[in-house]
Write a protein that holds these residues in place. Structure first.
Motif, short mmCIF file in Angstrom:
data_model
loop_
_atom_site.label_atom_id
_atom_site.label_comp_id
_atom_site.label_asym_id
_atom_site.label_seq_id
_atom_site.Cartn_x
_atom_site.Cartn_y
_atom_site.Cartn_z
N GLY A 138 0.89 -1.11 -0.10
CA GLY A 138 -0.16 0.05 -0.13
C GLY A 138 0.79 1.22 0.10
N SER A 139 0.20 2.41 0.42
CA SER A 139 0.91 3.71 0.29
C SER A 139 2.02 3.76 1.44
CB SER A 139 -0.24 4.85 0.64
OG SER A 139 -0.86 4.44 1.89
N VAL A 140 2.77 4.62 1.40
CA VAL A 140 4.23 4.68 2.12
C VAL A 140 3.91 4.46 3.79
CG1 VAL A 140 4.28 7.04 2.03
CG2 VAL A 140 6.37 5.70 2.42
N TYR A 141 2.80 5.24 4.15
CA TYR A 141 2.69 5.21 5.56
C TYR A 141 1.89 4.23 6.12
CZ TYR A 141 4.80 10.01 5.49
OH TYR A 141 5.61 11.11 5.06
N ALA A 142 1.36 3.29 5.32
CA ALA A 142 0.44 2.16 5.40
C ALA A 142 1.50 0.97 5.65
CB ALA A 142 -0.61 2.08 4.57
N ARG A 143 2.66 1.08 4.97
CA ARG A 143 3.52 -0.06 5.04
C ARG A 143 4.05 -0.55 6.37
NH1 ARG A 143 6.84 2.02 0.13
NH2 ARG A 143 5.00 2.40 -1.46
N PHE A 144 4.16 -1.41 6.62
CA PHE A 144 4.83 -2.25 8.00
C PHE A 144 6.20 -1.63 7.97
CE2 PHE A 144 1.80 -5.74 7.19
CZ PHE A 144 0.74 -5.16 8.06
N LYS A 145 6.94 -1.63 6.91
CA LYS A 145 8.35 -1.07 7.14
C LYS A 145 8.66 0.39 7.28
CE LYS A 145 9.07 0.04 2.17
NZ LYS A 145 9.93 -0.40 0.95
N THR A 146 7.61 1.01 7.09
CA THR A 146 7.74 2.48 7.76
C THR A 146 7.49 2.80 8.86
OG1 THR A 146 6.58 3.31 5.43
CG2 THR A 146 6.41 4.94 7.34
#
Length: 228
Positions: free
Chosen positions: A67-75
């Protein structure tokens, strides 16, 4: 002083997931405490809410990867050292500003997703021994089924604790000037300074939309298979 930085953090798909999950979990808990109106067979509604939760969780796990950058776990999943450092600053009421989940919040999100996933999936193997049998009841035999029933009940208590901690966290951050509920409603957070995890990664809206639709089809397929 006026806000200087406005960041679109939570995309529409993530917000739909979040509030859909809130509704489904509330129905699920309510139907464990009632034996009558407004539902004729609360146990069936409880199971159906569980199927919806599984579909929503399928979407969230995949959206956390694609998904979008702020939805990603790695973020928003940070190493233990950074999480401890943030905790110390939080106790001193001097936490850094984060666009996505802060280090503590990120691990809380992961823990809640894991607990919800176990709760929903374990429910697929249970029966009320009277009217209802879940789709996978009896697959592993009575012994494992009994253990899953016990763990399902224990994890229900854990979920209540996690939800309570989540609500306490929302209140604490509101007192620190960060209205997280409002951000989850509109998708935007406002900051007086650049947040620690600010990202400037370009993304293709059309590509994200296609990914979301594809993931929705997968999640809907899982729900329909369980429901019918």
């Amino acid at each position: 002083m006026r806000d200087k930085v406005a960041i679109e953090v939570w995309d529409g798909w993530l917000r739909l997931f979040h509030w859909g999950l809130v509704a489904a979990v509330l129905i699920s808990f309510y139907t464990t405490k009632t034996s009558g109106a407004p539902f004729l067979f609360p146990i069936e509604v409880h199971a159906q809410a569980g199927y919806l939760i599984i579909g929503l969780l399928v979407f969230r796990w995949l959206w956390g990867l694609l998904g979008s950058v702020y939805a990603r776990f790695k973020t928003f999943l940070y190493p233990p050292v950074e999480t401890v450092a943030y905790s110390q600053l939080l106790l001193k009421r001097r936490p850094g500003a984060y666009a996505s989940h802060n280090p503590l919040g990120g691990w809380m999100v992961l823990l809640m997703l894991l607990s919800l996933s176990f709760q929903a999936v374990s429910g697929l193997f249970l029966s009320d021994d009277i009217f209802f049998q879940a789709p996978l009841y009896g697959v592993f035999g009575d012994g494992v089924g009994g253990q899953l029933r016990t763990l399902h009940q224990l994890n229900s208590d854990l979920l209540i604790i996690l939800i309570g901690l989540h609500l306490a966290g929302l209140i604490a951050h509101r007192l620190l000037g960060e209205p997280l509920v409002a951000a989850m409603l509109v998708g935007t957070k406002r900051f007086r300074q650049q947040p620690v995890d600010a990202r400037n990664e370009p993304y293709n809206v059309a590509t994200l939309r296609l990914r979301a639709i594809g993931i929705l089809f997968i999640a809907a397929g899982v729900v329909l298979w369980l429901w019918f």
